[in-house]
Design a protein around this motif. Structure first.
Motif, PDB file in Angstrom:
ATOM      1  N   CYS A   1      41.680  35.187  38.753  1.00  0.00           N
ATOM      2  CA  CYS A   1      40.458  34.615  38.165  1.00  0.00           C
ATOM      3  C   CYS A   1      40.542  33.092  38.080  1.00  0.00           C
ATOM      4  O   CYS A   1      39.569  32.395  38.377  1.00  0.00           O
ATOM      5  CB  CYS A   1      40.215  35.201  36.779  1.00  0.00           C
ATOM      6  N   ARG A   2      41.695  32.591  37.691  1.00  0.00           N
ATOM      7  CA  ARG A   2      41.821  31.127  37.556  1.00  0.00           C
ATOM      8  C   ARG A   2      41.583  30.420  38.877  1.00  0.00           C
ATOM      9  O   ARG A   2      41.020  29.330  38.930  1.00  0.00           O
ATOM     10  CB  ARG A   2      43.206  30.754  37.018  1.00  0.00           C
ATOM     11  N   SER A   3      42.023  31.052  39.970  1.00  0.00           N
ATOM     12  CA  SER A   3      41.896  30.401  41.275  1.00  0.00           C
ATOM     13  C   SER A   3      40.579  30.733  41.971  1.00  0.00           C
ATOM     14  O   SER A   3      40.315  30.238  43.066  1.00  0.00           O
ATOM     15  CB  SER A   3      43.064  30.815  42.180  1.00  0.00           C
ATOM     16  N   CYS A   4      39.759  31.558  41.345  1.00  0.00           N
ATOM     17  CA  CYS A   4      38.488  31.951  41.954  1.00  0.00           C
ATOM     18  C   CYS A   4      37.529  30.760  41.976  1.00  0.00           C
ATOM     19  O   CYS A   4      37.444  29.991  41.006  1.00  0.00           O
ATOM     20  CB  CYS A   4      37.866  33.100  41.166  1.00  0.00           C
ATOM     21  N   ALA A   5      36.804  30.631  43.064  1.00  0.00           N
ATOM     22  CA  ALA A   5      35.849  29.524  43.200  1.00  0.00           C
ATOM     23  C   ALA A   5      34.739  29.602  42.161  1.00  0.00           C
ATOM     24  O   ALA A   5      34.059  28.605  41.897  1.00  0.00           O
ATOM     25  CB  ALA A   5      35.245  29.548  44.600  1.00  0.00           C
TER      26      ALA A   5
ATOM     27  N   LEU B   1      43.004  33.176  31.686  1.00  0.00           N
ATOM     28  CA  LEU B   1      42.894  34.327  32.593  1.00  0.00           C
ATOM     29  C   LEU B   1      44.076  34.388  33.555  1.00  0.00           C
ATOM     30  O   LEU B   1      44.852  33.436  33.662  1.00  0.00           O
ATOM     31  CB  LEU B   1      41.588  34.226  33.385  1.00  0.00           C
ATOM     32  N   GLY B   2      44.182  35.503  34.266  1.00  0.00           N
ATOM     33  CA  GLY B   2      45.229  35.669  35.265  1.00  0.00           C
ATOM     34  C   GLY B   2      44.955  34.825  36.504  1.00  0.00           C
ATOM     35  O   GLY B   2      43.878  34.231  36.643  1.00  0.00           O
ATOM     36  N   GLU B   3      45.921  34.830  37.415  1.00  0.00           N
ATOM     37  CA  GLU B   3      45.866  33.929  38.571  1.00  0.00           C
ATOM     38  C   GLU B   3      44.641  34.177  39.441  1.00  0.00           C
ATOM     39  O   GLU B   3      44.000  33.222  39.899  1.00  0.00           O
ATOM     40  CB  GLU B   3      47.167  34.084  39.381  1.00  0.00           C
TER      41      GLU B   3
ATOM     42  N   ARG C   1      33.917  33.246  34.289  1.00  0.00           N
ATOM     43  CA  ARG C   1      34.891  33.237  33.196  1.00  0.00           C
ATOM     44  C   ARG C   1      35.591  34.585  33.044  1.00  0.00           C
ATOM     45  O   ARG C   1      35.856  35.054  31.938  1.00  0.00           O
ATOM     46  CB  ARG C   1      34.232  32.826  31.876  1.00  0.00           C
ATOM     47  N   GLY C   2      35.838  35.210  34.185  1.00  0.00           N
ATOM     48  CA  GLY C   2      36.621  36.450  34.132  1.00  0.00           C
ATOM     49  C   GLY C   2      35.831  37.676  33.733  1.00  0.00           C
ATOM     50  O   GLY C   2      36.414  38.742  33.523  1.00  0.00           O
ATOM     51  N   ALA C   3      34.522  37.533  33.597  1.00  0.00           N
ATOM     52  CA  ALA C   3      33.654  38.668  33.246  1.00  0.00           C
ATOM     53  C   ALA C   3      34.191  39.412  32.022  1.00  0.00           C
ATOM     54  O   ALA C   3      34.538  38.769  31.042  1.00  0.00           O
ATOM     55  CB  ALA C   3      33.446  39.575  34.454  1.00  0.00           C
ATOM     56  N   SER C   4      34.283  40.736  32.079  1.00  0.00           N
ATOM     57  CA  SER C   4      34.571  41.507  30.866  1.00  0.00           C
ATOM     58  C   SER C   4      36.068  41.617  30.601  1.00  0.00           C
ATOM     59  O   SER C   4      36.798  42.295  31.327  1.00  0.00           O
ATOM     60  CB  SER C   4      33.980  42.916  30.983  1.00  0.00           C
TER      61      SER C   4
ATOM     62  N   ASP D   1      46.010  44.854  30.196  1.00  0.00           N
ATOM     63  CA  ASP D   1      46.290  43.413  30.218  1.00  0.00           C
ATOM     64  C   ASP D   1      44.976  42.653  30.041  1.00  0.00           C
ATOM     65  O   ASP D   1      44.102  42.694  30.916  1.00  0.00           O
ATOM     66  CB  ASP D   1      46.941  43.051  31.559  1.00  0.00           C
ATOM     67  N   ILE D   2      44.861  41.952  28.937  1.00  0.00           N
ATOM     68  CA  ILE D   2      43.601  41.267  28.636  1.00  0.00           C
ATOM     69  C   ILE D   2      43.340  40.093  29.580  1.00  0.00           C
ATOM     70  O   ILE D   2      42.203  39.626  29.708  1.00  0.00           O
ATOM     71  CB  ILE D   2      43.594  40.806  27.161  1.00  0.00           C
ATOM     72  N   ALA D   3      44.356  39.635  30.287  1.00  0.00           N
ATOM     73  CA  ALA D   3      44.179  38.523  31.230  1.00  0.00           C
ATOM     74  C   ALA D   3      43.907  39.006  32.651  1.00  0.00           C
ATOM     75  O   ALA D   3      43.660  38.192  33.539  1.00  0.00           O
ATOM     76  CB  ALA D   3      45.421  37.632  31.220  1.00  0.00           C
TER      77      ALA D   3
END
Lengths: 113, 400
Positions: free
Chosen positions: B348-352, B344-346, B358-361, B371-373
């Motif tokens: 989402c990756r840094s989200c608590a 995933l993008g930054e 997992r980035g939802a949809s 952008d799929i990420a």
């Protein structure tokens, strides 16, 4: 009126002389389907990576690049132009029994309007 | 699916074993099979209605090439052999197929749990009993708004009353029956009234779907993230209201941002211990299931990462068995969906809450941004919530 759908075996596959089946069932209804082949580096062979539904090759390419941003080479091939042959025959175990059990082997659909 | 009633109000239900492991008192769906996806089978494209949000783009016309009865039975055998726990018969409208009871019976005999997604308008008492006798385990019936809203949404006057009659027919037959309700700008204001009405009818399971951006489901029909947060809060409060004295099950589907929100809600409403417990359940649940715990096979045999992602196919079951397609991780998209949150993008990756969301949809992200990420445009967490509590615990839980 009852709308009959053609779900007979002949709708999906035809036996070829070498024992494989030519799968002739459509891959999409309405918009065209595009088989995708891609590689992620110049030294890799192209490999199949599924298919997208899109109105044109350009739209298919755009959609595919969204899904596979890492692809370095991408082919979008019209699924209708792909001849599919396989030893697989989905449903063969049940086809005869269904045919013996019913005068008309094609299941029908209910009136929907 | 995220069970509000289980996580916040301790209601056990049969599906919790699939969602949260075996930590439940209710009789559970087979644990042995929880590593395989639930499979949605769109048995037909044909439908008697024309719903505004239909992800399958269904219409009243028939489409050539639908899987035959024989092919369907063989497919069900393969799904059972592969270890699929549940097959959801969907459409289009699956009840337009006369062979539906035969297919349901075949699935049941093969050891699958057959469940149904229907608009309910073709469900007579006779057909409900026929499906029950075939082994149908559950009927989910779509009602989207009150009478006026639903009929406008579905493009058919009388659809609401027909659906309620269908619900009554299922309940009368003794079938476990639930509501499917898609929350959009058009339907959001009717939620409380519909829950009230259907509770009186006898429904005790309510599934609320976020809009997926596929088929006729377009971003313009969706709520703003702010309005979505209000709607989810309303659903949580409604669940609490109805939980007292009755076992009403409320489930949220299609946006795992809800998982994070429920942890936050639990902390605010019940305290840290409860929030920690909710989070532990959601860690077992594993976040957005696309490409992993849910799969779709359309009426032509094309396999999709979810039922909403009809515009991309992983392969076709007329060419290869479902299990071979699903296990083929040479497909970069499957790899990406399964390698979350790392893919995933930054933001989402840094989200608590990256591990339980997992980035939802990915489909919504791709549809709106290309952008799929990217972040799901329907993420409604605040920056402070994404940053997480100040003092994380060592067990993956929230701060004390």
């Amino acid at each position: 009126m009852t709308d009959e759908l053609d779900r007979s075996p002949a709708a999906g596959s035809e036996l070829t002389p070498d024992g494989r089946r030519a799968v002739t069932a459509p891959r999409s209804d309405g918009e065209p389907e595009w088989e995708l082949f891609l590689c992620e580096s110049p030294t890799e062979p192209l490999r199949h990576a599924g298919s997208v539904t899109a109105p044109s090759a350009e739209a298919a390419h755009e959609r595919a690049m969204g899904l596979f941003p890492e692809a370095t080479t991408l082919w979008c091939c019209p699924a209708d132009e792909m001849a599919r042959f396989t030893e697989r025959d989905l449903g063969s175990d049940y086809r005869e029994a269904d045919e013996e059990g019913a005068a008309d082997t094609r299941p029908t659909t209910r009136e929907v309007r | 699916m995220i069970s509000v009633s289980k996580l916040l109000y301790d209601l056990d239900a049969a599906g919790d074993g699939l969602r949260y492991g075996a930590d439940s008192d209710a009789e559970q769906i087979r644990e042995r099979r929880q590593q395989r996806p639930v499979v949605v089978w769109n048995t037909t494209k044909q439908c008697n209605l024309s719903c505004a949000h239909c992800y399958a783009g269904a219409d009243c016309g028939s489409a050539p090439g639908e899987l035959t009865t024989a092919e369907g039975k063989a497919l069900l055998d393969e799904l059972a052999d592969y270890g699929v726990p549940v097959v959801l018969f969907s459409g289009g409208e699956p009840l337009v197929r006369d062979d539906l009871p035969e297919l349901v019976a075949h699935a049941s005999d093969a050891g699958l749990r057959p469940v149904l997604s229907t608009n309910g308008t073709l469900l007579t008492r006779e057909r409900a009993r026929e499906l029950r006798d075939a082994g149908l385990a559950y009927a989910g019936i779509s009602v989207d708004g009150g009478r006026e809203t639903n009929d406008a949404f579905r493009g058919e006057a009388g659809a609401f009353d027909a659906a309620v009659r269908g619900i009554e027919a299922c309940l009368d037959a003794g079938l476990k029956t639930g509501l499917r309700y898609t929350v959009t700008e058009q339907t959001v204001d009717d939620i409380a009234d519909v829950v009230d009405l259907l509770t009186d009818v006898g429904v005790d399971r309510f599934c609320f779907y976020h809009l997926a951006y596929g088929g006729r489901g377009v971003p313009e029909a969706d709520l703003t993230p702010e309005r979505r947060r209000e709607a989810i809060t309303e659903l949580v409060e409604l669940t609490r209201e109805y939980h007292s004295g009755a076992g009403i099950e409320t489930l949220l589907v299609g946006n795992y941002c809800d998982a994070a929100y429920l942890v936050e809600y639990a902390r605010e409403a019940f305290g840290e211990e409860r929030a920690r417990r909710v989070r532990r359940h959601l860690e077992r649940n594993g976040g957005d299931p696309a490409g992993e715990r849910v799969a779709d096979i359309d009426y032509l045999g094309n396999v999709h990462a979810t039922q909403f992602w009809q515009s991309y196919s992983l392969g076709n079951v007329r060419d290869r068995p479902f299990g071979a397609i699903w296990d083929d991780e040479s497909n970069p998209l499957l790899g990406r969906l399964r390698d979350r949150p790392d893919s995933l993008g930054e933001q989402c990756r840094s989200c608590a809450y990256a591990d339980i969301c997992r980035g939802a949809s990915r489909l919504r992200a791709l549809t709106v941004t290309g952008d799929i990420a990217a972040t799901d445009p329907q993420c409604y967490l605040t920056p402070a919530e994404r940053a997480g509590p100040d003092t994380p615990t060592g067990d993956g839980g929230v701060a004390d």
